[in-house]
Design an enzyme around this catalytic site. Sequence first.
Site, mmCIF file in Angstrom:
data_model
loop_
_atom_site.group_PDB
_atom_site.id
_atom_site.type_symbol
_atom_site.label_atom_id
_atom_site.label_comp_id
_atom_site.label_asym_id
_atom_site.label_seq_id
_atom_site.Cartn_x
_atom_site.Cartn_y
_atom_site.Cartn_z
ATOM 1 N N PRO A 11 0.831 -1.093 0.132
ATOM 2 C CA PRO A 11 0.118 -0.176 0.070
ATOM 3 C C PRO A 11 1.096 1.258 -0.003
ATOM 4 O O PRO A 11 1.844 1.369 0.642
ATOM 5 C CB PRO A 11 -0.714 -0.177 1.152
ATOM 6 C CG PRO A 11 -0.032 -0.977 2.033
ATOM 7 C CD PRO A 11 0.503 -1.809 1.172
ATOM 8 N N ALA A 78 2.957 -0.727 5.151
ATOM 9 C CA ALA A 78 2.437 -0.793 6.428
ATOM 10 C C ALA A 78 2.067 -2.121 6.954
ATOM 11 O O ALA A 78 1.884 -2.510 8.248
ATOM 12 C CB ALA A 78 1.485 0.458 6.802
ATOM 13 N N GLU A 99 11.756 -9.729 2.349
ATOM 14 C CA GLU A 99 10.867 -8.614 2.748
ATOM 15 C C GLU A 99 12.021 -7.120 2.398
ATOM 16 O O GLU A 99 13.050 -7.398 2.904
ATOM 17 C CB GLU A 99 10.610 -8.580 4.199
ATOM 18 C CG GLU A 99 9.905 -7.329 4.756
ATOM 19 C CD GLU A 99 9.549 -7.472 6.344
ATOM 20 O OE1 GLU A 99 8.967 -8.549 6.485
ATOM 21 O OE2 GLU A 99 9.822 -6.533 6.763
ATOM 22 N N ARG A 108 13.132 4.015 12.970
ATOM 23 C CA ARG A 108 11.900 5.160 12.890
ATOM 24 C C ARG A 108 11.004 4.758 14.050
ATOM 25 O O ARG A 108 11.397 4.392 14.820
ATOM 26 C CB ARG A 108 11.105 4.855 11.422
ATOM 27 C CG ARG A 108 12.036 5.181 10.252
ATOM 28 C CD ARG A 108 11.316 4.924 8.785
ATOM 29 N NE ARG A 108 10.141 6.001 8.786
ATOM 30 C CZ ARG A 108 9.232 5.830 7.958
ATOM 31 N NH1 ARG A 108 9.259 4.746 7.018
ATOM 32 N NH2 ARG A 108 8.028 6.841 8.001
HETATM 33 O O1 CA2 Z 1 10.319 1.944 4.077
HETATM 34 C C1 CA2 Z 1 9.402 1.350 3.623
HETATM 35 O O2 CA2 Z 1 9.686 0.822 2.323
HETATM 36 C C2 CA2 Z 1 8.200 0.970 4.152
HETATM 37 O O3 CA2 Z 1 7.616 -0.288 3.759
HETATM 38 C C3 CA2 Z 1 7.049 1.946 3.708
HETATM 39 C C4 CA2 Z 1 5.648 2.114 4.159
HETATM 40 C C5 CA2 Z 1 5.810 2.073 5.864
HETATM 41 O O4 CA2 Z 1 4.507 1.963 6.250
HETATM 42 C C6 CA2 Z 1 6.875 1.083 6.190
HETATM 43 O O5 CA2 Z 1 6.768 1.171 7.778
HETATM 44 C C7 CA2 Z 1 7.908 1.125 5.711
HETATM 45 C C8 CA2 Z 1 4.738 3.317 3.960
HETATM 46 C C9 CA2 Z 1 4.964 3.485 2.071
HETATM 47 C C10 CA2 Z 1 4.502 4.832 2.043
HETATM 48 O O6 CA2 Z 1 4.966 5.254 0.616
HETATM 49 C C11 CA2 Z 1 4.711 6.428 0.342
HETATM 50 C C12 CA2 Z 1 5.437 6.794 -0.778
HETATM 51 C C13 CA2 Z 1 5.493 8.137 -1.196
HETATM 52 C C14 CA2 Z 1 4.527 9.001 -0.412
HETATM 53 C C15 CA2 Z 1 3.841 8.648 0.715
HETATM 54 C C16 CA2 Z 1 4.027 7.292 1.055
#
Ligand code: CA2
Length: 149
Positions: A11, A78, A99, A108
């Site tokens: 997502p 997430a 992963e 974080r």
């Molecule tokens: O660091 C990662 O790749 C995460 O999987 C990214 C997720 C976060 O919830 C995980 O804890 C770590 C969030 C992805 C959100 O992606 C966005 C990209 C651009 C703008 C806003 C959100």
Amino acid sequence: MTKHILLLHGPNLNLLGTRQPEVYGSTTLADINAAAEGHLAAFEVKLRTAQSNHEGALVDRLHDARDWADGVVFNPGAYTHTSIALRDAIVAIELPVIEVHLSNVHGREAFRHQSMLAGVCLGQIAGFGWHGYILAMDALLRRWDLLPA
Ligand code: CA2
């Protein structure tokens, strides 16, 4: 024999490159898929990519991979921190799943330190931005003896 990899994105990753570049970089999802494709071009490995914002659709993608893939590179977004359904799917398909996280989730917020999935994956790569996907591909290539150890 040709190997097949599913590169699966969870997502909000469809928004990559458009928001929060300070956290997730300026590379788009299309850029990441193209870099992965380019990296694998030198090997007898085929790539399929998919992204979904829906937990059940990601479960379906994992189930489907059982029929054609030899390994999965997965950024579950997430859902990493919450999804027992994805954990069960990873166990069920009996494929090596790696992963990947763009950011270093361990540096974080505390809620990002726990992964429901890492324990049933081959391993976890976090904090190296888009290059983490290449590192994950290389881990699969080495497992299949397509790269030297
Ligand atoms: O660091 C990662 O790749 C995460 O999987 C990214 C997720 C976060 O919830 C995980 O804890 C770590 C969030 C992805 C959100 O992606 C966005 C990209 C651009 C703008 C806003 C959100």
